[in-house]
Design a protein around this motif. Structure first.
Motif, PDB file in Angstrom:
ATOM      1  N   LEU A  19     -15.102  -0.019   2.110  1.00 45.53           N
ATOM      2  CA  LEU A  19     -15.481   0.117   0.701  1.00 45.53           C
ATOM      3  C   LEU A  19     -14.344  -0.233  -0.248  1.00 45.53           C
ATOM      4  N   LEU A  20     -13.106  -0.329   0.309  1.00 40.33           N
ATOM      5  CA  LEU A  20     -11.897  -0.598  -0.485  1.00 40.33           C
ATOM      6  C   LEU A  20     -11.762   0.399  -1.636  1.00 40.33           C
ATOM      7  N   SER A  21     -12.021   1.666  -1.289  1.00 34.42           N
ATOM      8  CA  SER A  21     -11.920   2.722  -2.293  1.00 34.42           C
ATOM      9  C   SER A  21     -11.862   4.072  -1.598  1.00 34.42           C
ATOM     10  N   GLU A  45       1.248   7.241   9.190  1.00 35.00           N
ATOM     11  CA  GLU A  45       2.482   7.827   9.719  1.00 35.00           C
ATOM     12  C   GLU A  45       2.469   7.835  11.243  1.00 35.00           C
ATOM     13  N   LEU A  46       1.299   8.137  11.831  1.00 32.89           N
ATOM     14  CA  LEU A  46       1.200   8.145  13.296  1.00 32.89           C
ATOM     15  C   LEU A  46       1.374   6.740  13.878  1.00 32.89           C
ATOM     16  N   LEU A  47       0.853   5.724  13.162  1.00 30.82           N
ATOM     17  CA  LEU A  47       0.938   4.344  13.645  1.00 30.82           C
ATOM     18  C   LEU A  47       2.273   3.691  13.287  1.00 30.82           C
ATOM     19  N   GLY A  48       2.953   4.251  12.307  1.00 31.46           N
ATOM     20  CA  GLY A  48       4.205   3.648  11.869  1.00 31.46           C
ATOM     21  C   GLY A  48       3.997   2.340  11.145  1.00 31.46           C
ATOM     22  N   ALA A  49       2.852   2.224  10.436  1.00 34.07           N
ATOM     23  CA  ALA A  49       2.541   0.981   9.716  1.00 34.07           C
ATOM     24  C   ALA A  49       1.641   1.295   8.538  1.00 34.07           C
ATOM     25  N   SER A  50       1.795   0.525   7.468  1.00 31.21           N
ATOM     26  CA  SER A  50       0.922   0.661   6.307  1.00 31.21           C
ATOM     27  C   SER A  50      -0.372  -0.096   6.555  1.00 31.21           C
ATOM     28  N   LEU A  51      -1.491   0.545   6.263  1.00 25.93           N
ATOM     29  CA  LEU A  51      -2.793  -0.077   6.457  1.00 25.93           C
ATOM     30  C   LEU A  51      -3.377  -0.607   5.151  1.00 25.93           C
ATOM     31  N   PHE A  52      -2.905  -0.108   4.040  1.00 23.65           N
ATOM     32  CA  PHE A  52      -3.367  -0.561   2.719  1.00 23.65           C
ATOM     33  C   PHE A  52      -2.160  -0.848   1.830  1.00 23.65           C
ATOM     34  N   ARG A  53      -2.372  -1.764   0.913  1.00 24.46           N
ATOM     35  CA  ARG A  53      -1.504  -1.879  -0.252  1.00 24.46           C
ATOM     36  C   ARG A  53      -2.260  -1.237  -1.407  1.00 24.46           C
ATOM     37  N   ARG A  54      -1.669  -0.232  -1.988  1.00 23.11           N
ATOM     38  CA  ARG A  54      -2.326   0.525  -3.045  1.00 23.11           C
ATOM     39  C   ARG A  54      -1.986  -0.099  -4.391  1.00 23.11           C
ATOM     40  N   LEU A  55      -2.977  -0.686  -5.039  1.00 27.52           N
ATOM     41  CA  LEU A  55      -2.796  -1.362  -6.318  1.00 27.52           C
ATOM     42  C   LEU A  55      -3.459  -0.557  -7.427  1.00 27.52           C
ATOM     43  N   PRO A  56      -3.069  -0.805  -8.684  1.00 34.29           N
ATOM     44  CA  PRO A  56      -3.672  -0.046  -9.789  1.00 34.29           C
ATOM     45  C   PRO A  56      -5.191  -0.171  -9.848  1.00 34.29           C
TER      46      PRO A  56
END
Length: 324
Positions: A19-21, A45-56
């Motif tokens: 849903l990208l939300s 944190e468990l994966l040690g990787a970012s899954l999203f880039r959080r934009l305005p």
């Protein structure tokens, strides 16, 4: 080593990624936006990787998120399907059946609802063909086909004989008085070139030069005959409705046994419960209908015998009245 990841966090990520939300994901999963955000953060944190880039203005999946989403969606779908099967109190099975179109339209489709009612746990997939079938290549469990029962590497059970006889529309039938009259008509053909010569031999007439169109389906041939294109040679047992309605007529009673319908499957294929259920239902249905037809044929004879017995009794009663 298998990593244990919290299911709620995985579900939160899947909904958010789809849903990208976080807000809409929370509404779908009936939790707050804050809870969704927290669960996704925990997973990252468990994966040690970012899954999203959080934009305005919303979320954008990272490369890691894009890689995880389809795998996770498929896994959750499989879990849901397994739960559905358990809740239905039975394991569903898909049975894929290839069927020559003539048998499908002339027999099977009129009765397949009975199979579904008797076996609700089986998902029947029906693929029609023109009798040229590759069981393994087409991914079929079973194949209903027309022929002599001899196909390499297959088991075959005889189902129904289907002799061929000419059919045509009423206008064409009006011009036909004897088999030799067919020489003046377009004779519609299948890819089995020997069929018309065999029929003329049975009918006791010389076979003319056959120049009509060639069809790969008896259904298409019968439709052409009904439209007045010519005379088709078809398995009339598969066209009872058209004959009963008068859309097709049989100008001559002669018929030729050119083949039968068979149920086949690969010898190398293990017969599953669903395949066995379909096979047994098919054979039981055909056997029951054959018994009913036999009873119908015998009924007039039985009534005739009853009438014959009744007549002497009537005569005896009349004689008694005269002597009284």
């Amino acid at each position: 080593m298998r990593r244990h990841l919290p299911l709620n966090a995985l579900r939160a990520f899947e909904a958010s990624a789809r849903l990208l939300s976080f807000t809409r994901a929370g509404l779908e999963l009936r939790v707050t936006q804050t809870a969704i955000s927290h669960q996704v953060k925990q997973l990252e944190e468990l994966l040690g990787a970012s899954l999203f880039r959080r934009l305005p203005r919303g979320l954008v999946l990272t490369d890691e998120g894009l890689a995880l989403l389809p795998v996770l969606t498929d896994a959750l779908d499989r879990i849901g399907a397994a739960i559905d099967r358990i809740e239905a109190k039975g394991t569903r099975e898909v049975v894929t059946v290839g069927c020559v179109t003539t048998f499908a339209t002339g027999w099977l489709l009129q009765r397949v609802d009975r199979f579904k009612r008797a076996h609700p746990y089986i998902d029947l997939r029906l693929l029609t063909n023109n009798n040229r079938v590759d069981i393994a290549g087409d991914g079929l469990d079973l194949a209903l086909r027309f022929g002599d029962g001899s196909w390499h590497g297959t088991e075959a059970i005889h189902l129904l004989s289907a002799p061929l006889s000419p059919v045509c529309c009423a206008d064409v039938a009006g011009r036909l008085r004897k088999p030799s009259d067919l020489a003046q008509e377009f004779l519609l053909r299948s890819y089995r070139a020997e069929e018309w010569p065999l029929w003329f031999a049975v009918a006791g007439a010389p076979c003319p030069k056959i120049q009509g169109p060639i069809f790969d389906s008896s259904v298409a041939m019968a439709e052409a005959a009904a439209r007045g294109v010519g005379v088709g040679l078809v398995p009339t047992a598969m066209f009872k409705n058209e004959l009963a309605s008068g859309r097709l007529l049989r100008p001559f009673a002669a018929e030729v046994p050119a083949g039968s319908y068979w149920l086949t499957w690969l010898k190398s294929r293990e017969v599953t419960p669903g395949m066995r259920a379909f096979r047994d239902w098919l054979l039981d249905t055909l056997r029951a209908e054959a018994d009913e037809s036999e009873e119908v044929r015998d009924a007039p004879a039985s009534r005739s015998k009853a009438n014959t017995k009744a007549k002497p009794r009537a005569k005896a009663n009349a004689a008694k009245k005269r002597t009284r």
